[in-house]
Design an enzyme around this catalytic site. Structure first.
Site, PDB file in Angstrom:
ATOM      1  N   ARG A 189       0.768  -1.151  -0.031  1.00 51.15           N
ATOM      2  CA  ARG A 189       0.080  -0.261  -0.077  1.00 51.15           C
ATOM      3  C   ARG A 189       0.892   1.159  -0.018  1.00 51.15           C
ATOM      4  NH1 ARG A 189      -3.566  -2.495  -1.700  1.00 51.15           N
ATOM      5  NH2 ARG A 189      -5.784  -2.647  -1.014  1.00 51.15           N
ATOM      6  N   HIS A 210      -1.619   0.396  -9.820  1.00 52.72           N
ATOM      7  CA  HIS A 210      -2.151  -0.555  -8.842  1.00 52.72           C
ATOM      8  C   HIS A 210      -2.625  -1.710  -9.881  1.00 52.72           C
ATOM      9  CE1 HIS A 210      -4.471  -0.805  -4.863  1.00 52.72           C
ATOM     10  NE2 HIS A 210      -4.291  -2.203  -5.385  1.00 52.72           N
TER      11      HIS A 210
HETATM   12  P1  NDP Z   1      -2.010 -11.147   4.325  1.00 55.49           P
HETATM   13  O1  NDP Z   1      -2.989 -10.783   5.483  1.00 55.49           O
HETATM   14  O2  NDP Z   1      -2.209 -12.701   3.961  1.00 55.49           O
HETATM   15  O3  NDP Z   1      -0.399 -10.905   4.895  1.00 55.49           O
HETATM   16  C1  NDP Z   1      -0.003  -9.711   5.500  1.00 55.49           C
HETATM   17  C2  NDP Z   1       1.139  -9.724   5.832  1.00 55.49           C
HETATM   18  O4  NDP Z   1       1.608  -8.895   6.729  1.00 55.49           O
HETATM   19  C3  NDP Z   1       1.505 -11.028   7.166  1.00 55.49           C
HETATM   20  O5  NDP Z   1       2.647 -11.808   7.078  1.00 55.49           O
HETATM   21  C4  NDP Z   1       1.501 -10.422   8.452  1.00 55.49           C
HETATM   22  O6  NDP Z   1       2.000 -10.862   9.580  1.00 55.49           O
HETATM   23  C5  NDP Z   1       2.253  -8.879   7.704  1.00 55.49           C
HETATM   24  N1  NDP Z   1       1.996  -7.881   8.947  1.00 55.49           N
HETATM   25  C6  NDP Z   1       0.947  -7.188   9.043  1.00 55.49           C
HETATM   26  N2  NDP Z   1       1.229  -6.399   9.966  1.00 55.49           N
HETATM   27  C7  NDP Z   1       2.361  -6.338  10.431  1.00 55.49           C
HETATM   28  C8  NDP Z   1       3.208  -5.542  11.398  1.00 55.49           C
HETATM   29  N3  NDP Z   1       2.824  -4.380  11.955  1.00 55.49           N
HETATM   30  N4  NDP Z   1       4.649  -6.174  11.241  1.00 55.49           N
HETATM   31  C9  NDP Z   1       5.154  -7.170  10.578  1.00 55.49           C
HETATM   32  N5  NDP Z   1       4.420  -7.852   9.653  1.00 55.49           N
HETATM   33  C10 NDP Z   1       3.187  -7.436   9.660  1.00 55.49           C
HETATM   34  O7  NDP Z   1      -2.123 -10.138   3.074  1.00 55.49           O
HETATM   35  P2  NDP Z   1      -1.945 -10.449   1.721  1.00 55.49           P
HETATM   36  O8  NDP Z   1      -0.594 -11.261   1.693  1.00 55.49           O
HETATM   37  O9  NDP Z   1      -2.957 -11.260   0.976  1.00 55.49           O
HETATM   38  O10 NDP Z   1      -1.651  -9.205   0.924  1.00 55.49           O
HETATM   39  C11 NDP Z   1      -1.001  -8.244   1.444  1.00 55.49           C
HETATM   40  C12 NDP Z   1      -1.251  -6.862   1.069  1.00 55.49           C
HETATM   41  O11 NDP Z   1      -0.850  -6.549  -0.282  1.00 55.49           O
HETATM   42  C13 NDP Z   1      -2.579  -6.520   1.208  1.00 55.49           C
HETATM   43  O12 NDP Z   1      -3.169  -6.055   2.400  1.00 55.49           O
HETATM   44  C14 NDP Z   1      -2.885  -5.213   0.153  1.00 55.49           C
HETATM   45  O13 NDP Z   1      -2.581  -4.232   0.676  1.00 55.49           O
HETATM   46  C15 NDP Z   1      -1.727  -5.847  -0.766  1.00 55.49           C
HETATM   47  N6  NDP Z   1      -2.113  -5.886  -2.164  1.00 55.49           N
HETATM   48  C16 NDP Z   1      -2.009  -5.077  -3.332  1.00 55.49           C
HETATM   49  C17 NDP Z   1      -2.135  -5.485  -4.478  1.00 55.49           C
HETATM   50  C18 NDP Z   1      -1.692  -4.672  -5.771  1.00 55.49           C
HETATM   51  O14 NDP Z   1      -2.225  -5.023  -6.771  1.00 55.49           O
HETATM   52  N7  NDP Z   1      -0.771  -4.014  -5.774  1.00 55.49           N
HETATM   53  C19 NDP Z   1      -3.077  -6.777  -4.872  1.00 55.49           C
HETATM   54  C20 NDP Z   1      -3.250  -7.323  -3.525  1.00 55.49           C
HETATM   55  C21 NDP Z   1      -2.957  -7.168  -2.366  1.00 55.49           C
HETATM   56  P3  NDP Z   1       1.453 -12.214  10.291  1.00 55.49           P
HETATM   57  O15 NDP Z   1       1.724 -13.314   9.336  1.00 55.49           O
HETATM   58  O16 NDP Z   1       2.250 -12.178  11.432  1.00 55.49           O
HETATM   59  O17 NDP Z   1      -0.015 -11.933  10.422  1.00 55.49           O
HETATM   60  C1  OXD Z   2      -5.721  -4.946  -3.460  1.00 60.79           C
HETATM   61  C2  OXD Z   2      -6.089  -5.700  -4.428  1.00 60.79           C
HETATM   62  O1  OXD Z   2      -5.998  -5.152  -2.273  1.00 60.79           O
HETATM   63  O2  OXD Z   2      -5.774  -5.096  -5.809  1.00 60.79           O
HETATM   64  O3  OXD Z   2      -4.894  -3.854  -3.604  1.00 60.79           O
HETATM   65  O4  OXD Z   2      -6.482  -6.936  -4.275  1.00 60.79           O
END
Ligand code: NDP
Ligand code: OXD
Length: 309
Positions: A224, A272
């Site tokens: 993000r 994005h």
């Molecule tokens: P998940 O919820 O599966 O994973 C999030 C990860 O971030 C986990 O490993 C979590 O740790 C870690 N995390 C969260 N908070 C913290 C913190 N404070 N300190 C350290 N680690 C932290 O999400 P996804 O992998 O599915 O997606 C990740 C992000 O990717 C989404 O939230 C979205 O913002 C972004 N995204 C972007 C897209 C794009 O097109 N650019 C498309 C899809 C997603 P833990 O494992 O310990 O819970």
């Molecule tokens: C996001 C997506 O969460 O594209 O950014 O799925």
């Protein structure tokens, strides 16, 4: 019973057609034509206008059209008892893996250097490290971070990752906590941000973090825009500490026409699109979840609102 699609910036037709086929027992409606508000049982949300969901008094659950739920959680009109289901979908994961692997290989194989050489008509072979001598560090080892990390480990890269809670993943060095954060930044040649936007992660990539990255490191942000302090990233690029950045997500989207990221010679911008929600897979995923819930099986991947993801 109505299923309302509130999808800003998305062409609704394939989604309506897909859900009509997959869920004939529900009436599919598209915002701003929700039908009788009390009959809306489910909603699929992407960048929905805030403040409207309170009127749907019969709402049972909402589904996120994307993996990130920050924009949904920021809407004060979703009652605290309504489950928010985040999207975990094979099509989304494939898209993210393709994007991250492509950008890592672009940097690893020194394509930016060869592009600069082409402009000078300069025919030379540059030194090429093996993948095992390049460290790729993931901030976020969730569904998407883990899939990308495993794909790169499979190509022979040295891969590390950082998460909130401790993890064990074969072939990947897993770190957590503040010391883990600093260690991951210090040892990575390419840092990939795949964290959600939460109270704890917003602004996590500022001057302090960039200073901890290796001289000449590259940075890829597919998580993000709010993770990054834009001016601090630009300063790290301008003074030559970072050698490049690939940015798919931004503080404000669309990225303002006069933002320096557009024209910075070391920055690659995409709008994005790293991962994309496709009707073919997402309609199936969400329809199965609704069917299961109606059959009394509960909902998977419900967002922990206190944690913020
Ligand atoms: P998940 O919820 O599966 O994973 C999030 C990860 O971030 C986990 O490993 C979590 O740790 C870690 N995390 C969260 N908070 C913290 C913190 N404070 N300190 C350290 N680690 C932290 O999400 P996804 O992998 O599915 O997606 C990740 C992000 O990717 C989404 O939230 C979205 O913002 C972004 N995204 C972007 C897209 C794009 O097109 N650019 C498309 C899809 C997603 P833990 O494992 O310990 O819970
Ligand atoms: C996001 C997506 O969460 O594209 O950014 O799925």
């Amino acid at each position: 019973m109505l299923f309302l699609l509130m999808l800003t910036g998305v062409e609704p037709e394939p989604w309506v057609a897909g859900f009509r086929r997959a869920l004939p027992e529900l009436e599919i409606r598209v915002w701003p034509d929700p039908g009788p508000p009390e009959a809306v049982a489910y909603a699929l949300l992407w960048l929905q206008p805030h403040g409207l969901l309170g009127r749907f008094t019969g709402l049972k659950a909402v589904f996120s059209f994307g993996a990130g739920v920050d924009r949904i959680l920021a809407d004060p009109s979703i009652r605290p008892d309504i489950p928010i289901v985040r999207l975990i979908d094979p099509g989304l994961t494939t898209g993210m893996v393709e994007y991250v692997v492509h950008r890592v290989l672009h940097y690893h194989r020194r394509i930016p250097d060869y592009e600069a050489m082409q402009r000078r008509h300069d025919w030379r072979e540059l030194e090429q490290p093996l993948p095992e001598d390049r460290t790729i560090g993931f901030l976020g080892l969730g569904v998407l971070g883990t899939a990308c990390a495993q794909a790169l480990a499979g190509l022979g890269f040295d891969v590390a990752g950082w998460s909130r809670t401790p993890k064990r993943l074969p072939g990947i060095e897993c770190l957590h906590g503040e010391t883990g954060f600093d260690a991951l930044l210090a040892r990575s040649d390419i840092v990939v941000a795949l964290l959600p936007s939460t109270a704890e992660t917003r602004g996590i990539l500022g001057a302090r973090a960039f200073a901890r990255m290796k001289q000449g490191a590259r940075f890829i942000n597919v998580g993000r825009g709010s993770l990054v302090v834009d001016d601090d990233l630009l300063a790290a690029l301008d003074r030559g500490h970072l050698a490049g950045a690939t940015l798919d997500v931004f503080q404000v989207e669309p990225l303002a026409a006069d933002h320096r990221f557009w024209s910075h010679p070391l920055v690659s911008v995409t709008p994005h699109v790293a991962a994309y929600s496709q009707p073919k897979t997402v309609v199936r995923t969400v329809s199965e979840q609704i069917r299961g819930f109606e059959a009394g099986r509960g909902l998977p991947h419900v967002v922990d609102r206190a944690r913020g993801y």
